[in-house]
Design a protein around this motif. Structure first.
Motif, PDB file in Angstrom:
ATOM      1  N   ARG A   1      33.514 -61.552   5.053  1.00 15.40           N
ATOM      2  CA  ARG A   1      34.133 -62.845   4.713  1.00 15.40           C
ATOM      3  C   ARG A   1      33.066 -63.844   4.275  1.00 15.40           C
ATOM      4  N   LEU A   2      31.987 -63.955   5.053  1.00 19.32           N
ATOM      5  CA  LEU A   2      30.900 -64.865   4.700  1.00 19.32           C
ATOM      6  C   LEU A   2      30.314 -64.511   3.342  1.00 19.32           C
ATOM      7  N   LEU A   3      30.160 -63.235   3.095  1.00 23.30           N
ATOM      8  CA  LEU A   3      29.583 -62.780   1.837  1.00 23.30           C
ATOM      9  C   LEU A   3      30.498 -63.130   0.670  1.00 23.30           C
ATOM     10  N   THR A   4      31.796 -62.985   0.851  1.00 22.30           N
ATOM     11  CA  THR A   4      32.750 -63.343  -0.194  1.00 22.30           C
ATOM     12  C   THR A   4      32.639 -64.822  -0.543  1.00 22.30           C
ATOM     13  N   ILE A   5      32.572 -65.674   0.476  1.00 23.18           N
ATOM     14  CA  ILE A   5      32.470 -67.119   0.254  1.00 23.18           C
ATOM     15  C   ILE A   5      31.139 -67.464  -0.404  1.00 23.18           C
ATOM     16  N   ALA A   6      30.054 -66.827   0.044  1.00 22.93           N
ATOM     17  CA  ALA A   6      28.734 -67.122  -0.522  1.00 22.93           C
ATOM     18  C   ALA A   6      28.657 -66.736  -1.989  1.00 22.93           C
ATOM     19  N   LEU A   7      29.119 -65.552  -2.333  1.00 22.71           N
ATOM     20  CA  LEU A   7      29.030 -65.091  -3.721  1.00 22.71           C
ATOM     21  C   LEU A   7      29.954 -65.887  -4.639  1.00 22.71           C
ATOM     22  N   GLU A   8      31.068 -66.371  -4.111  1.00 26.22           N
ATOM     23  CA  GLU A   8      31.973 -67.186  -4.924  1.00 26.22           C
ATOM     24  C   GLU A   8      31.326 -68.509  -5.315  1.00 26.22           C
ATOM     25  N   SER A   9      30.353 -68.968  -4.539  1.00 25.64           N
ATOM     26  CA  SER A   9      29.732 -70.268  -4.796  1.00 25.64           C
ATOM     27  C   SER A   9      28.937 -70.296  -6.096  1.00 25.64           C
ATOM     28  N   GLY A  10      28.539 -69.131  -6.588  1.00 21.26           N
ATOM     29  CA  GLY A  10      27.672 -69.070  -7.753  1.00 21.26           C
ATOM     30  C   GLY A  10      26.211 -68.909  -7.393  1.00 21.26           C
ATOM     31  N   ALA A  11      25.903 -68.947  -6.103  1.00 18.52           N
ATOM     32  CA  ALA A  11      24.532 -68.731  -5.631  1.00 18.52           C
ATOM     33  C   ALA A  11      24.319 -67.252  -5.320  1.00 18.52           C
ATOM     34  N   ALA A  12      23.069 -66.874  -5.152  1.00 20.67           N
ATOM     35  CA  ALA A  12      22.755 -65.540  -4.636  1.00 20.67           C
ATOM     36  C   ALA A  12      22.961 -65.557  -3.122  1.00 20.67           C
ATOM     37  N   ALA A  13      23.021 -64.386  -2.523  1.00 26.99           N
ATOM     38  CA  ALA A  13      23.227 -64.291  -1.076  1.00 26.99           C
ATOM     39  C   ALA A  13      22.205 -63.343  -0.468  1.00 26.99           C
ATOM     40  N   ALA A  14      21.917 -63.560   0.811  1.00 26.86           N
ATOM     41  CA  ALA A  14      21.054 -62.663   1.575  1.00 26.86           C
ATOM     42  C   ALA A  14      21.536 -62.681   3.017  1.00 26.86           C
ATOM     43  N   ILE A  15      21.523 -61.525   3.661  1.00 26.61           N
ATOM     44  CA  ILE A  15      21.912 -61.426   5.074  1.00 26.61           C
ATOM     45  C   ILE A  15      20.656 -61.455   5.922  1.00 26.61           C
ATOM     46  N   VAL A  16      20.651 -62.338   6.931  1.00 23.61           N
ATOM     47  CA  VAL A  16      19.496 -62.495   7.810  1.00 23.61           C
ATOM     48  C   VAL A  16      19.936 -62.229   9.245  1.00 23.61           C
ATOM     49  N   LEU A  17      19.365 -61.211   9.847  1.00 23.68           N
ATOM     50  CA  LEU A  17      19.633 -60.872  11.245  1.00 23.68           C
ATOM     51  C   LEU A  17      18.502 -61.441  12.095  1.00 23.68           C
ATOM     52  N   THR A  18      18.818 -62.424  12.934  1.00 25.99           N
ATOM     53  CA  THR A  18      17.815 -63.101  13.748  1.00 25.99           C
ATOM     54  C   THR A  18      17.737 -62.488  15.156  1.00 25.99           C
ATOM     55  N   LYS A  19      16.772 -62.992  15.925  1.00 23.74           N
ATOM     56  CA  LYS A  19      16.587 -62.622  17.333  1.00 23.74           C
ATOM     57  C   LYS A  19      16.310 -61.130  17.508  1.00 23.74           C
ATOM     58  N   ALA A  20      15.509 -60.576  16.599  1.00 20.40           N
ATOM     59  CA  ALA A  20      15.141 -59.163  16.719  1.00 20.40           C
ATOM     60  C   ALA A  20      14.376 -58.897  18.010  1.00 20.40           C
ATOM     61  N   ASP A  21      13.718 -59.924  18.547  1.00 24.49           N
ATOM     62  CA  ASP A  21      12.965 -59.767  19.803  1.00 24.49           C
ATOM     63  C   ASP A  21      13.889 -59.561  21.000  1.00 24.49           C
ATOM     64  N   LEU A  22      15.180 -59.892  20.868  1.00 24.17           N
ATOM     65  CA  LEU A  22      16.135 -59.721  21.961  1.00 24.17           C
ATOM     66  C   LEU A  22      17.004 -58.486  21.788  1.00 24.17           C
ATOM     67  N   CYS A  23      16.684 -57.651  20.808  1.00 23.03           N
ATOM     68  CA  CYS A  23      17.475 -56.458  20.521  1.00 23.03           C
ATOM     69  C   CYS A  23      16.636 -55.216  20.788  1.00 23.03           C
ATOM     70  N   ALA A  24      17.198 -54.266  21.547  1.00 18.04           N
ATOM     71  CA  ALA A  24      16.445 -53.062  21.891  1.00 18.04           C
ATOM     72  C   ALA A  24      16.135 -52.212  20.669  1.00 18.04           C
ATOM     73  N   ASP A  25      17.061 -52.155  19.710  1.00 15.61           N
ATOM     74  CA  ASP A  25      16.857 -51.319  18.524  1.00 15.61           C
ATOM     75  C   ASP A  25      17.458 -52.006  17.293  1.00 15.61           C
ATOM     76  N   PRO A  26      16.719 -52.940  16.665  1.00 10.12           N
ATOM     77  CA  PRO A  26      17.228 -53.614  15.469  1.00 10.12           C
ATOM     78  C   PRO A  26      17.544 -52.647  14.327  1.00 10.12           C
ATOM     79  N   GLY A  27      16.926 -51.480  14.349  1.00 10.87           N
ATOM     80  CA  GLY A  27      17.164 -50.510  13.291  1.00 10.87           C
ATOM     81  C   GLY A  27      18.599 -50.037  13.228  1.00 10.87           C
ATOM     82  N   LEU A  28      19.299 -50.023  14.365  1.00  9.25           N
ATOM     83  CA  LEU A  28      20.695 -49.604  14.373  1.00  9.25           C
ATOM     84  C   LEU A  28      21.556 -50.583  13.579  1.00  9.25           C
ATOM     85  N   ALA A  29      21.321 -51.883  13.779  1.00  6.34           N
ATOM     86  CA  ALA A  29      22.074 -52.895  13.036  1.00  6.34           C
ATOM     87  C   ALA A  29      21.730 -52.832  11.551  1.00  6.34           C
ATOM     88  N   ARG A  30      20.459 -52.627  11.256  1.00  5.69           N
ATOM     89  CA  ARG A  30      20.063 -52.511   9.847  1.00  5.69           C
ATOM     90  C   ARG A  30      20.787 -51.337   9.188  1.00  5.69           C
TER      91      ARG A  30
END
Length: 370
Positions: free
Chosen positions: A147-176
């Motif tokens: 949903r967020l991506l749909t709204i962002a791309l509709e704006s006419g801007a580019a989009a990027a997904i940023v996953l924060t708090k990698a220090d609090l995640c046991a395995d950030p690679g799974l989310a990636r």
């Protein structure tokens, strides 16, 4: 080009659009914040006095009467954070401004305002990249990210997904790994970072080291303000702890354009638990290119992608080439957009009837009937 205005992200097309207003004594400025009492603009000291060095200055501003009347009819006609405006500047010691014209936008990030009516709420304007920020200390929701991506791309801007708090995640690679297929389909980059230990922050230098504008959207508590403080090198943005139930507390209370010391600009936004679509045709094509292409193969033009024979989407789901959840997400957003379009059309018809009743011709007809 004025160095201070270039520092604020001024582009040639905006400067050209402003040219017709320069002769009338108006000055170029960019909207940094909006408060109940008015606006904060950023401009160049050389805009006030050509003998001064072109440094960035801050101005308190209100709207001209004409622009205020336009906003009373349509709130989206007024300035949004990130907008370039033509303004009249008053005084020299403590200058203020009156905004007369909102210049054409290169992009417009909007959502449906809360409430029953179909009303557009501008989130930010003239954004180059929209960061969709999610935190790794909580389970991520791919449907919300779509949903967020749909709204962002509709704006006419580019989009990027940023996953924060990698220090609090046991395995950030799974989310990636979980989000990589979505990013590849939509052709958007994915960044895994930690504002605490600095992990992955160098990947964002491409956005923040040049005078281009980024905007951060996401729920409260995902780390937007912490990331901005890291970029600023100071604790300018308030940061609160996440609640016991894992939901974030609102820390940013209003949208604000910030000038980063390394060269870029960023718009921080309050946490948004709900982001209603406004216009999403192009955004859906960008976020769901694979599913949208299947919809074009449906036997019936008005296919609802539910029970109709020859549905390209349901055929792909049955064949296992599209995940059922992803197909359902596309259909839900498409139906939401269709409902919004109907609501907007209904409101437009009501406004047209009201305008017709107020017109002199309608009044004359009423007099003749009497």
């Amino acid at each position: 080009m004025d160095d201070a205005l270039h520092r604020l992200g001024l582009r040639d097309e905006t400067e050209l659009a402003f040219a017709e207003h320069r002769a009338s004594g108006l000055r170029l400025a960019r909207v940094a914040a909006q408060h109940r009492g008015g606006y904060v603009l950023l401009s160049s000291a050389a805009m006030i006095d050509p003998t001064k060095e072109p440094t960035v200055i801050e101005l308190r501003a209100d709207l001209s009467g004409r622009l205020r009347r336009a906003v009373a009819i349509d709130a989206a006609a007024g300035p949004a954070v990130g907008d370039w405006v033509a303004a009249e500047i008053h005084g020299e010691e403590r200058p203020s401004a009156t905004t007369h014209v909102v210049l054409p936008r290169s992009s417009k990030l909007s959502r449906r305002a809360a409430g029953r009516d179909a009303v557009e709420q501008l989130v930010a304007a003239n954004v180059d990249t929209v960061f969709l920020v999610c935190a790794l200390d909580q389970p991520h929701n791919i449907r919300r990210i779509e949903r967020l991506l749909t709204i962002a791309l509709e704006s006419g801007a580019a989009a990027a997904i940023v996953l924060t708090k990698a220090d609090l995640c046991a395995d950030p690679g799974l989310a990636r790994a979980d989000l990589t297929p979505l990013c590849e389909r939509a052709h958007v980059p994915l960044h895994v970072i930690s504002s605490v230990d600095g992990r992955g922050l160098e990947e964002l230098d491409i956005y923040t080291s040049v005078p281009r504008t980024s905007a951060l959207i996401g729920a409260s508590g995902v780390g937007k303000s912490t990331l901005i403080n890291r970029w600023l090198g100071s604790d300018r943005q308030a940061v609160n702890a996440v609640r016991d139930d894992g939901k974030g507390r609102h820390t940013t209370t209003h949208r604000e354009l910030l000038v980063l010391p390394q060269g870029g600009l960023v718009i921080d936004t309050p946490g948004m638990r709900e982001l209603g679509l406004w216009r999403s045709e192009e955004g859906l094509l960008g976020a769901f290119a694979d599913v949208a292409a299947l919809a074009e193969t449906c036997r019936f033009r008005d296919c609802s992608h539910a029970q109709e024979p020859g549905c390209g989407i349901q055929g792909a789901v049955a064949a296992g080439t599209v995940e059922p959840e992803r197909a359902a997400s596309f259909i839900k957003l498409q139906q939401e957009q269709a409902g919004l379009d109907r609501a907007r059309d209904g409101q437009a018809r009501v406004r047209a009837r009201q305008a017709d009743r107020r017109s002199p011709r309608a009044m004359n007809r009423a007099v003749r009937k009497d």
